[in-house]
Scaffold this motif. Structure first.
Motif, PDB file in Angstrom:
ATOM      1  N   SER A  25      74.441  51.206  41.281  1.00  0.00           N
ATOM      2  CA  SER A  25      75.811  50.709  41.323  1.00  0.00           C
ATOM      3  C   SER A  25      76.292  49.465  41.065  1.00  0.00           C
ATOM      4  O   SER A  25      77.332  49.213  40.575  1.00  0.00           O
ATOM      5  CB  SER A  25      76.655  51.270  42.590  1.00  0.00           C
ATOM      6  OG  SER A  25      75.984  50.785  43.880  1.00  0.00           O
ATOM      7  N   GLU A  26      75.232  48.638  41.485  1.00  0.00           N
ATOM      8  CA  GLU A  26      75.542  47.153  41.312  1.00  0.00           C
ATOM      9  C   GLU A  26      74.417  46.598  40.663  1.00  0.00           C
ATOM     10  O   GLU A  26      73.383  47.176  40.279  1.00  0.00           O
ATOM     11  CB  GLU A  26      75.656  46.651  42.666  1.00  0.00           C
ATOM     12  CG  GLU A  26      76.471  47.140  43.657  1.00  0.00           C
ATOM     13  CD  GLU A  26      76.342  46.739  44.993  1.00  0.00           C
ATOM     14  OE1 GLU A  26      76.991  47.064  45.933  1.00  0.00           O
ATOM     15  OE2 GLU A  26      75.752  45.463  45.174  1.00  0.00           O
ATOM     16  N   ASP A  27      74.543  45.323  40.048  1.00  0.00           N
ATOM     17  CA  ASP A  27      73.706  44.618  39.315  1.00  0.00           C
ATOM     18  C   ASP A  27      72.772  44.154  40.318  1.00  0.00           C
ATOM     19  O   ASP A  27      73.095  43.536  41.153  1.00  0.00           O
ATOM     20  CB  ASP A  27      74.153  43.590  38.582  1.00  0.00           C
ATOM     21  CG  ASP A  27      73.407  42.582  37.771  1.00  0.00           C
ATOM     22  OD1 ASP A  27      73.718  41.531  37.073  1.00  0.00           O
ATOM     23  OD2 ASP A  27      72.248  42.818  37.585  1.00  0.00           O
ATOM     24  N   ILE A  28      71.476  44.467  40.257  1.00  0.00           N
ATOM     25  CA  ILE A  28      70.329  44.091  40.881  1.00  0.00           C
ATOM     26  C   ILE A  28      69.298  43.122  40.292  1.00  0.00           C
ATOM     27  O   ILE A  28      68.360  42.713  41.146  1.00  0.00           O
ATOM     28  CB  ILE A  28      69.555  45.213  41.408  1.00  0.00           C
ATOM     29  CG1 ILE A  28      69.111  46.156  40.106  1.00  0.00           C
ATOM     30  CG2 ILE A  28      70.485  46.237  42.246  1.00  0.00           C
ATOM     31  CD1 ILE A  28      68.143  47.119  40.455  1.00  0.00           C
ATOM     32  N   GLY A  29      69.519  42.683  38.986  1.00  0.00           N
ATOM     33  CA  GLY A  29      68.879  41.552  38.384  1.00  0.00           C
ATOM     34  C   GLY A  29      67.377  42.139  38.352  1.00  0.00           C
ATOM     35  O   GLY A  29      67.320  43.537  38.057  1.00  0.00           O
ATOM     36  N   SER A  30      66.397  41.308  38.384  1.00  0.00           N
ATOM     37  CA  SER A  30      64.921  41.846  38.395  1.00  0.00           C
ATOM     38  C   SER A  30      64.519  41.571  39.914  1.00  0.00           C
ATOM     39  O   SER A  30      62.993  41.269  39.955  1.00  0.00           O
ATOM     40  CB  SER A  30      64.178  40.994  37.352  1.00  0.00           C
ATOM     41  OG  SER A  30      64.439  39.682  37.504  1.00  0.00           O
ATOM     42  N   ASN A  31      65.342  41.799  40.955  1.00  0.00           N
ATOM     43  CA  ASN A  31      64.592  41.093  42.254  1.00  0.00           C
ATOM     44  C   ASN A  31      64.418  42.601  43.079  1.00  0.00           C
ATOM     45  O   ASN A  31      64.077  42.506  44.292  1.00  0.00           O
ATOM     46  CB  ASN A  31      65.599  40.537  43.088  1.00  0.00           C
ATOM     47  CG  ASN A  31      65.970  39.194  42.347  1.00  0.00           C
ATOM     48  OD1 ASN A  31      64.981  38.836  41.782  1.00  0.00           O
ATOM     49  ND2 ASN A  31      67.300  38.527  42.440  1.00  0.00           N
ATOM     50  N   ALA A  32      64.308  43.555  42.521  1.00  0.00           N
ATOM     51  CA  ALA A  32      64.236  44.946  43.346  1.00  0.00           C
ATOM     52  C   ALA A  32      63.116  46.051  42.871  1.00  0.00           C
ATOM     53  O   ALA A  32      62.969  46.255  41.542  1.00  0.00           O
ATOM     54  CB  ALA A  32      65.243  45.940  43.318  1.00  0.00           C
ATOM     55  N   CYS A  33      62.048  46.252  43.648  1.00  0.00           N
ATOM     56  CA  CYS A  33      61.176  47.213  43.212  1.00  0.00           C
ATOM     57  C   CYS A  33      61.785  48.518  43.483  1.00  0.00           C
ATOM     58  O   CYS A  33      62.316  48.713  44.365  1.00  0.00           O
ATOM     59  CB  CYS A  33      60.036  47.130  44.527  1.00  0.00           C
ATOM     60  SG  CYS A  33      58.773  48.339  44.431  1.00  0.00           S
ATOM     61  N   MET A  34      61.550  49.416  42.532  1.00  0.00           N
ATOM     62  CA  MET A  34      61.925  50.658  42.480  1.00  0.00           C
ATOM     63  C   MET A  34      61.033  51.651  42.125  1.00  0.00           C
ATOM     64  O   MET A  34      59.857  51.444  41.579  1.00  0.00           O
ATOM     65  CB  MET A  34      63.053  50.813  41.539  1.00  0.00           C
ATOM     66  CG  MET A  34      64.202  49.814  41.688  1.00  0.00           C
ATOM     67  SD  MET A  34      65.761  50.190  40.250  1.00  0.00           S
ATOM     68  CE  MET A  34      66.147  51.882  41.051  1.00  0.00           C
ATOM     69  N   GLY A  35      61.133  52.875  42.713  1.00  0.00           N
ATOM     70  CA  GLY A  35      60.324  53.941  42.435  1.00  0.00           C
ATOM     71  C   GLY A  35      61.028  55.200  42.320  1.00  0.00           C
ATOM     72  O   GLY A  35      62.003  55.525  42.763  1.00  0.00           O
ATOM     73  N   TRP A  36      60.144  56.287  42.338  1.00  0.00           N
ATOM     74  CA  TRP A  36      60.506  57.631  42.143  1.00  0.00           C
ATOM     75  C   TRP A  36      59.238  58.208  43.399  1.00  0.00           C
ATOM     76  O   TRP A  36      58.156  58.234  43.335  1.00  0.00           O
ATOM     77  CB  TRP A  36      60.140  58.332  40.918  1.00  0.00           C
ATOM     78  CG  TRP A  36      61.031  57.931  39.734  1.00  0.00           C
ATOM     79  CD1 TRP A  36      61.075  57.150  38.835  1.00  0.00           C
ATOM     80  CD2 TRP A  36      62.556  58.457  39.727  1.00  0.00           C
ATOM     81  NE1 TRP A  36      62.154  57.028  38.253  1.00  0.00           N
ATOM     82  CE2 TRP A  36      62.974  58.043  38.548  1.00  0.00           C
ATOM     83  CE3 TRP A  36      63.414  59.445  40.527  1.00  0.00           C
ATOM     84  CZ2 TRP A  36      64.174  58.158  38.060  1.00  0.00           C
ATOM     85  CZ3 TRP A  36      64.428  59.746  39.772  1.00  0.00           C
ATOM     86  CH2 TRP A  36      64.903  59.125  38.672  1.00  0.00           C
ATOM     87  N   PHE A  37      60.058  59.295  44.211  1.00  0.00           N
ATOM     88  CA  PHE A  37      59.586  59.889  44.868  1.00  0.00           C
ATOM     89  C   PHE A  37      59.617  61.683  44.742  1.00  0.00           C
ATOM     90  O   PHE A  37      60.801  61.737  44.033  1.00  0.00           O
ATOM     91  CB  PHE A  37      59.679  59.584  46.388  1.00  0.00           C
ATOM     92  CG  PHE A  37      59.320  58.136  46.944  1.00  0.00           C
ATOM     93  CD1 PHE A  37      59.901  57.256  46.575  1.00  0.00           C
ATOM     94  CD2 PHE A  37      58.526  58.234  47.920  1.00  0.00           C
ATOM     95  CE1 PHE A  37      59.530  55.853  46.934  1.00  0.00           C
ATOM     96  CE2 PHE A  37      57.884  57.160  48.274  1.00  0.00           C
ATOM     97  CZ  PHE A  37      58.430  55.953  47.757  1.00  0.00           C
ATOM     98  N   ARG A  38      59.010  62.478  45.340  1.00  0.00           N
ATOM     99  CA  ARG A  38      59.262  63.739  45.294  1.00  0.00           C
ATOM    100  C   ARG A  38      58.942  64.567  46.682  1.00  0.00           C
ATOM    101  O   ARG A  38      58.014  64.061  47.321  1.00  0.00           O
ATOM    102  CB  ARG A  38      58.607  64.600  44.097  1.00  0.00           C
ATOM    103  CG  ARG A  38      57.104  64.610  44.087  1.00  0.00           C
ATOM    104  CD  ARG A  38      56.675  65.147  42.781  1.00  0.00           C
ATOM    105  NE  ARG A  38      55.209  65.405  42.866  1.00  0.00           N
ATOM    106  CZ  ARG A  38      54.397  65.479  41.801  1.00  0.00           C
ATOM    107  NH1 ARG A  38      55.013  65.671  40.597  1.00  0.00           N
ATOM    108  NH2 ARG A  38      53.133  65.761  41.938  1.00  0.00           N
TER     109      ARG A  38
END
Length: 127
Positions: A25-38
């Motif tokens: 929902s917001e601009d996070i730039g390149s400062n966030a690790c992101m992942g997928w879980f199941r």
């Protein structure tokens, strides 16, 4: 409050493909690790894939390596999971997650301290 919204889940036959998206929902730039879980009912949540803030160093669970591809487009604030050669055992609720780090690097896989989570999107693979 930052929000993550997944989309792209559905039903597909074994061997098929799906692409999941997760929009922030917001601009996070390149400062966030992101992942997928199941997660499936009664089972422990599994880290599927993870990517650094700048899109480098994708990491995968052994169960999906070679079939799934994680990517991100920070300009669009969107994380993707391309899933190919789907199997019945890939059936699960899929969640995206985000954690801010000092460098944007995830460092370890899977991280267990993701702070922000989406509501999930269901993937069902029929054999």
């Amino acid at each position: 409050q930052l929000q993550l919204v997944e989309s792209g889940g559905g039903s597909v036959q074994s061997g098929g493909s799906l692409t999941l998206s997760c929009t922030v929902s917001e601009d996070i730039g390149s400062n966030a690790c992101m992942g997928w879980f199941r997660q499936t009912a009664g089972e422990k949540r599994e880290g599927v894939a993870q990517i650094n803030g700048g899109g480098e160093n994708p990491r995968y669970a052994d169960s999906v390596r070679g079939r799934f591809t994680i990517s991100r487009d920070n300009a669009k604030r969107t994380l993707y999971l391309q899933m190919n050669t789907l199997k019945a055992e890939d059936t699960a609720m899929y969640y995206c997650a985000l954690v801010f780090t000092l460098t944007g690097y995830c460092l370890r896989f899977p991280r267990d301290d993701f702070k922000y989570w989406g509501q999930g999107t269901q993937v069902t693979v029929s054999s």
